[in-house]
Design an enzyme around this catalytic site. Sequence first.
Site, PDB file in Angstrom:
ATOM      1  N   ASP A 102     -22.603 -27.855 -71.534  1.00  0.00           N
ATOM      2  CA  ASP A 102     -23.303 -28.598 -70.342  1.00  0.00           C
ATOM      3  C   ASP A 102     -22.861 -27.735 -68.915  1.00  0.00           C
ATOM      4  O   ASP A 102     -23.015 -26.602 -69.066  1.00  0.00           O
ATOM      5  CB  ASP A 102     -22.979 -30.182 -70.379  1.00  0.00           C
ATOM      6  CG  ASP A 102     -23.661 -30.805 -69.169  1.00  0.00           C
ATOM      7  OD1 ASP A 102     -24.922 -31.001 -69.204  1.00  0.00           O
ATOM      8  OD2 ASP A 102     -22.965 -31.293 -68.153  1.00  0.00           O
ATOM      9  N   TYR A 146     -32.819 -36.965 -62.253  1.00  0.00           N
ATOM     10  CA  TYR A 146     -31.539 -37.499 -62.026  1.00  0.00           C
ATOM     11  C   TYR A 146     -30.696 -36.625 -61.366  1.00  0.00           C
ATOM     12  O   TYR A 146     -29.700 -37.119 -60.420  1.00  0.00           O
ATOM     13  CB  TYR A 146     -30.795 -37.650 -63.377  1.00  0.00           C
ATOM     14  CG  TYR A 146     -30.484 -36.407 -64.032  1.00  0.00           C
ATOM     15  CD1 TYR A 146     -29.102 -36.074 -64.113  1.00  0.00           C
ATOM     16  CD2 TYR A 146     -31.216 -35.787 -64.804  1.00  0.00           C
ATOM     17  CE1 TYR A 146     -28.598 -34.948 -64.845  1.00  0.00           C
ATOM     18  CE2 TYR A 146     -30.866 -34.740 -65.714  1.00  0.00           C
ATOM     19  CZ  TYR A 146     -29.589 -34.288 -65.461  1.00  0.00           C
ATOM     20  OH  TYR A 146     -29.040 -33.080 -65.966  1.00  0.00           O
ATOM     21  N   TYR A 229     -22.929 -31.551 -59.440  1.00  0.00           N
ATOM     22  CA  TYR A 229     -24.395 -32.057 -58.885  1.00  0.00           C
ATOM     23  C   TYR A 229     -24.658 -31.368 -57.461  1.00  0.00           C
ATOM     24  O   TYR A 229     -25.552 -31.238 -57.193  1.00  0.00           O
ATOM     25  CB  TYR A 229     -24.583 -33.407 -58.930  1.00  0.00           C
ATOM     26  CG  TYR A 229     -24.743 -33.768 -60.516  1.00  0.00           C
ATOM     27  CD1 TYR A 229     -25.700 -33.533 -61.447  1.00  0.00           C
ATOM     28  CD2 TYR A 229     -23.686 -34.394 -61.250  1.00  0.00           C
ATOM     29  CE1 TYR A 229     -25.838 -33.646 -62.889  1.00  0.00           C
ATOM     30  CE2 TYR A 229     -23.497 -34.807 -62.543  1.00  0.00           C
ATOM     31  CZ  TYR A 229     -24.449 -34.176 -63.185  1.00  0.00           C
ATOM     32  OH  TYR A 229     -24.770 -34.617 -64.982  1.00  0.00           O
ATOM     33  N   HIS A 289     -28.341 -33.331 -76.838  1.00  0.00           N
ATOM     34  CA  HIS A 289     -27.697 -32.739 -75.864  1.00  0.00           C
ATOM     35  C   HIS A 289     -25.978 -32.764 -76.159  1.00  0.00           C
ATOM     36  O   HIS A 289     -25.289 -32.101 -75.419  1.00  0.00           O
ATOM     37  CB  HIS A 289     -27.673 -33.635 -74.517  1.00  0.00           C
ATOM     38  CG  HIS A 289     -27.267 -32.633 -73.040  1.00  0.00           C
ATOM     39  ND1 HIS A 289     -27.620 -31.351 -72.928  1.00  0.00           N
ATOM     40  CD2 HIS A 289     -26.089 -33.082 -72.213  1.00  0.00           C
ATOM     41  CE1 HIS A 289     -26.851 -31.047 -71.892  1.00  0.00           C
ATOM     42  NE2 HIS A 289     -26.290 -31.876 -71.403  1.00  0.00           N
TER      43      HIS A 289
END
Length: 311
Positions: A102, A146, A229, A289
């Site tokens: 990730d 998201y 993020y 994922h």
Amino acid sequence: MDHIQHNFITVRGLKFHVADLGEGSNVVLFLHGFPEIWYSWRYQMVALANAGFRTLAPDYRGYGLSDIPPEPEKTTFADLVADLVAILDHLGINKVFVVAKDFGVRPAYLLTLLHPHRVSCVVTLGVPHVPLEPRKYRESLPEGFYISRWNEPGRAEADFGRFDAKTVVRNIYILFSRSEIPIADEKQEVMDMVDASVPLPPWFTEEDLATYGALYEKSGFKTALQVPYRSFDEDFGITDPIVKVPALLIMGCKDYVLKFPGMEEYIKFGKAKELVPDLDIIYLPEGTHFVQEQSPELVNELILDFLRSHM
């Protein structure tokens, strides 16, 4: 997993938790994503340690059992890389094999580019190495994407804050296990996309969820929302972006990341190899994922075969 040692190392003014299993000079450094933690590598640590490797899985600053930095909102990817180098220096480890998942893929490749003498090869799961310039996904996906929602200061904090940490992790695991990109409706929050009656993925137990929940109860989500993020636009001053070490990408065919605009073409038609010329790609037809938790025996075998071929 009972034999995994949980060490605490103080470097750069913070105390870091590092899970440690195995012995020897061949060291594998595991880098987690979100909403993961060192625990997401539990199966791989045992398998690789049994195969003769020493395995290390740190919690990043502000994650899990590692200290929360004084100003989480100022945490950067550069901090994560500097932390990793400091941890390796503290342990007297000169060179590692890196396995990342990730968003952990970014510090993995940054470590490789900024400190090439420290990395023998790189294995990544679910995400390829991509150009380090600012991402364009938010421009071509709806407002409810998201990452766009979590990039907005205060939005995710308010959304997550309605639930305990265990419920937040549960919802994200369910959302991220699907093959579609999580996109909320205009008047819907991301956490509301999962109904309480939806079961966990069959490979993720209530015990696993409780472990994650307890770790995030301690750390909270402030640092996790900042990195990754709100940190994707960092400038690292890298003039040569070409990776010089061998690399392997393990990609689940049901991973929602493949639905990101241009991602499948980037991986399948050679663009990914422009930055990583010595790149092998393996597709897992049923992989989501979370392939390392979903199909641990298969993933362990793939990682071991690759590492052994580059020792």
